[in-house]
Design an enzyme around this catalytic site. Sequence first.
Site, PDB file in Angstrom:
ATOM      1  N   ARG A 171      26.612 -36.192  -0.267  1.00 43.39           N
ATOM      2  CA  ARG A 171      25.460 -36.149   0.581  1.00 43.39           C
ATOM      3  C   ARG A 171      25.825 -35.362   1.726  1.00 43.39           C
ATOM      4  O   ARG A 171      24.930 -35.232   2.693  1.00 43.39           O
ATOM      5  CB  ARG A 171      24.720 -37.586   0.959  1.00 43.39           C
ATOM      6  CG  ARG A 171      24.607 -38.257  -0.329  1.00 43.39           C
ATOM      7  CD  ARG A 171      23.214 -37.882  -0.726  1.00 43.39           C
ATOM      8  NE  ARG A 171      23.488 -38.357  -2.363  1.00 43.39           N
ATOM      9  CZ  ARG A 171      22.260 -39.027  -2.971  1.00 43.39           C
ATOM     10  NH1 ARG A 171      21.223 -38.973  -2.258  1.00 43.39           N
ATOM     11  NH2 ARG A 171      22.370 -39.141  -4.083  1.00 43.39           N
ATOM     12  N   SER A 250      16.384 -42.119  -1.469  1.00 45.70           N
ATOM     13  CA  SER A 250      17.193 -42.967  -0.811  1.00 45.70           C
ATOM     14  C   SER A 250      17.212 -42.831   0.762  1.00 45.70           C
ATOM     15  O   SER A 250      17.365 -41.567   1.136  1.00 45.70           O
ATOM     16  CB  SER A 250      18.841 -42.923  -1.161  1.00 45.70           C
ATOM     17  OG  SER A 250      18.923 -42.912  -2.603  1.00 45.70           O
ATOM     18  N   GLU A 346      19.854 -40.868   5.530  1.00 50.75           N
ATOM     19  CA  GLU A 346      20.004 -39.618   4.877  1.00 50.75           C
ATOM     20  C   GLU A 346      19.093 -38.732   4.939  1.00 50.75           C
ATOM     21  O   GLU A 346      19.509 -37.343   5.146  1.00 50.75           O
ATOM     22  CB  GLU A 346      20.027 -40.340   3.370  1.00 50.75           C
ATOM     23  CG  GLU A 346      19.518 -39.127   2.336  1.00 50.75           C
ATOM     24  CD  GLU A 346      20.691 -38.600   1.513  1.00 50.75           C
ATOM     25  OE1 GLU A 346      21.637 -38.266   1.864  1.00 50.75           O
ATOM     26  OE2 GLU A 346      20.348 -38.680   0.314  1.00 50.75           O
TER      27      GLU A 346
HETATM   28  N1  EPU Z   1      21.304 -52.527  -5.794  1.00 56.48           N
HETATM   29  C1  EPU Z   1      20.751 -53.565  -5.414  1.00 56.48           C
HETATM   30  N2  EPU Z   1      19.437 -53.678  -4.917  1.00 56.48           N
HETATM   31  C2  EPU Z   1      18.740 -52.509  -4.699  1.00 56.48           C
HETATM   32  C3  EPU Z   1      19.307 -51.460  -5.129  1.00 56.48           C
HETATM   33  C4  EPU Z   1      20.450 -51.280  -5.693  1.00 56.48           C
HETATM   34  O1  EPU Z   1      21.417 -54.627  -5.837  1.00 56.48           O
HETATM   35  O2  EPU Z   1      17.566 -52.973  -4.297  1.00 56.48           O
HETATM   36  C5  EPU Z   1      22.509 -52.112  -6.537  1.00 56.48           C
HETATM   37  C6  EPU Z   1      22.504 -51.933  -8.048  1.00 56.48           C
HETATM   38  O3  EPU Z   1      22.243 -53.110  -8.704  1.00 56.48           O
HETATM   39  C7  EPU Z   1      23.581 -51.212  -8.426  1.00 56.48           C
HETATM   40  C8  EPU Z   1      24.125 -50.458  -7.040  1.00 56.48           C
HETATM   41  O4  EPU Z   1      23.258 -51.068  -6.015  1.00 56.48           O
HETATM   42  O5  EPU Z   1      24.746 -52.072  -8.904  1.00 56.48           O
HETATM   43  C9  EPU Z   1      23.693 -48.992  -7.125  1.00 56.48           C
HETATM   44  O6  EPU Z   1      22.119 -48.866  -7.484  1.00 56.48           O
HETATM   45  P1  EPU Z   1      21.612 -47.716  -8.090  1.00 56.48           P
HETATM   46  O7  EPU Z   1      22.096 -47.356  -9.326  1.00 56.48           O
HETATM   47  O8  EPU Z   1      20.405 -47.545  -8.090  1.00 56.48           O
HETATM   48  O9  EPU Z   1      22.061 -46.533  -7.009  1.00 56.48           O
HETATM   49  P2  EPU Z   1      22.237 -46.177  -5.432  1.00 56.48           P
HETATM   50  O10 EPU Z   1      23.748 -46.091  -5.211  1.00 56.48           O
HETATM   51  O11 EPU Z   1      21.473 -47.268  -4.944  1.00 56.48           O
HETATM   52  C10 EPU Z   1      22.349 -43.557  -5.421  1.00 56.48           C
HETATM   53  C11 EPU Z   1      21.771 -42.267  -4.981  1.00 56.48           C
HETATM   54  C12 EPU Z   1      20.569 -42.179  -5.688  1.00 56.48           C
HETATM   55  C13 EPU Z   1      20.730 -41.916  -7.308  1.00 56.48           C
HETATM   56  C14 EPU Z   1      21.603 -42.979  -7.804  1.00 56.48           C
HETATM   57  C15 EPU Z   1      21.662 -42.958  -9.059  1.00 56.48           C
HETATM   58  C16 EPU Z   1      22.359 -42.392  -2.561  1.00 56.48           C
HETATM   59  C17 EPU Z   1      22.190 -42.438  -1.208  1.00 56.48           C
HETATM   60  N3  EPU Z   1      21.542 -42.724  -3.683  1.00 56.48           N
HETATM   61  O12 EPU Z   1      21.659 -44.620  -5.363  1.00 56.48           O
HETATM   62  O13 EPU Z   1      19.899 -41.018  -5.326  1.00 56.48           O
HETATM   63  O14 EPU Z   1      19.676 -41.543  -7.951  1.00 56.48           O
HETATM   64  O15 EPU Z   1      22.688 -43.230  -7.211  1.00 56.48           O
HETATM   65  O16 EPU Z   1      23.136 -42.022  -9.147  1.00 56.48           O
HETATM   66  O17 EPU Z   1      23.741 -41.923  -3.004  1.00 56.48           O
HETATM   67  C18 EPU Z   1      18.158 -40.196  -3.722  1.00 56.48           C
HETATM   68  O18 EPU Z   1      19.195 -39.586  -2.880  1.00 56.48           O
HETATM   69  O19 EPU Z   1      16.911 -40.047  -3.220  1.00 56.48           O
HETATM   70  C19 EPU Z   1      18.761 -40.977  -4.841  1.00 56.48           C
HETATM   71  C20 EPU Z   1      17.607 -41.857  -5.460  1.00 56.48           C
END
Ligand code: EPU
Length: 351
Positions: A171, A250, A346
């Site tokens: 990022r 995010s 972010e």
């Molecule tokens: N999780 C929770 N509670 C929540 C949200 C997430 O427990 O409310 C847990 C999920 O269960 C999972 C883990 O956190 O085990 C990761 O969640 P998720 O797959 O939704 O991905 P993220 O790490 O929260 C990142 C990116 C997203 C991208 C996804 C998929 C960042 C800051 N965000 O989110 O990017 O779509 O991975 O690769 O790295 C964005 O930047 O706008 C964005 C959506």
Amino acid sequence: MPAQPLVFTDQDLHASNTLGLPARAGLAVLEDESVIPAFCKTLAAGRQQAEAPVFVLGGGSNLVMDARPRHRVLRVALRGIRLWQETADHWIVEAAAGESWHGFVDHCLAQGWPGLENLALIPGTVGAAPVQNIGAYGLELDQRLHSVVVWDLQAGRESTLPPDACGFAYRDSLFKRDGAGRWLIVRVRFLLPKAWTPRLDYPDLRDHPGLRSVGAGGPGAPSPRRIFEAVCDIRRRKLPDPAVLGNAGSFFKNPVVDADQAARLRQRFPDLRVYPQADGRAKLAAGWLIEQAGWKGRRLGPVGMHARQALVLVNHGGAQADDVRALARAVRADVRRLFEVDLEQEPVILD
Ligand code: EPU
């Protein structure tokens, strides 16, 4: 006919940021690269007269906008997509910075140039994509980048930067670190391998019903279009559509902590989501931390953290930049108290 020089006029920018915050600022729209050299000269002269600095805006989908920013806003609306070069192993596709990111990914697939499908449905423009090195579902932009054609607005010079000159990290990039007034990305080139293989490492994607029945490689492998559709489906389920509920995706980065801290936290919180990094450190899922801190689906004034993805800050209607700041402060404080982890915002701030 030569293109008209850029002129900034006072405009309502409410619809120019996906959080839907009210804002007015001087705005000029860049539709033609040929005006950039003259624009750099007026910028240099303006700096001597202490004119308002310029902020380069793409789709406004990673942005918190103040109501009356001191910056003038340059919106990049350059258009065009072409196959720039074809080698034995790759298609090198060039897109102008003002193209919609998702439209570009879709177009590439329609032309038979796969490789960006994991990044489907990310809001914003092609030119903004390298700024925060967009990444999702197991792929980061820098893994598919050929080069970035960019103007240094301070030096008044155009250059073409290969990926290793862009300072990419999670990022992050040189373009983000230097602030939105230095670099004007005009075109981005992508290196798309002809020997395409699906990227299905991300659990949400691997387990998606549309892909589960097929193997990760070989004749049964899913097509790029099928992966594109699965990614769109996952995103639509989890992430609010900014056209319906204002948001900037995010709101925090997933924090990276050292291995000792991750191990200590794991002892206290056995369910902690940890992604080991190549350098030995550990990335934590910020959405999980925020949910544990009690903020999932919770509101503070007109803003709140989304009920299906706690990492996304949403505008329930009528929010101002200060409401966003107050919620971000409260969430960060609670996460710090519970986990001793600092969350980093972010979206960039247009002040
Ligand atoms: N999780 C929770 N509670 C929540 C949200 C997430 O427990 O409310 C847990 C999920 O269960 C999972 C883990 O956190 O085990 C990761 O969640 P998720 O797959 O939704 O991905 P993220 O790490 O929260 C990142 C990116 C997203 C991208 C996804 C998929 C960042 C800051 N965000 O989110 O990017 O779509 O991975 O690769 O790295 C964005 O930047 O706008 C964005 C959506």
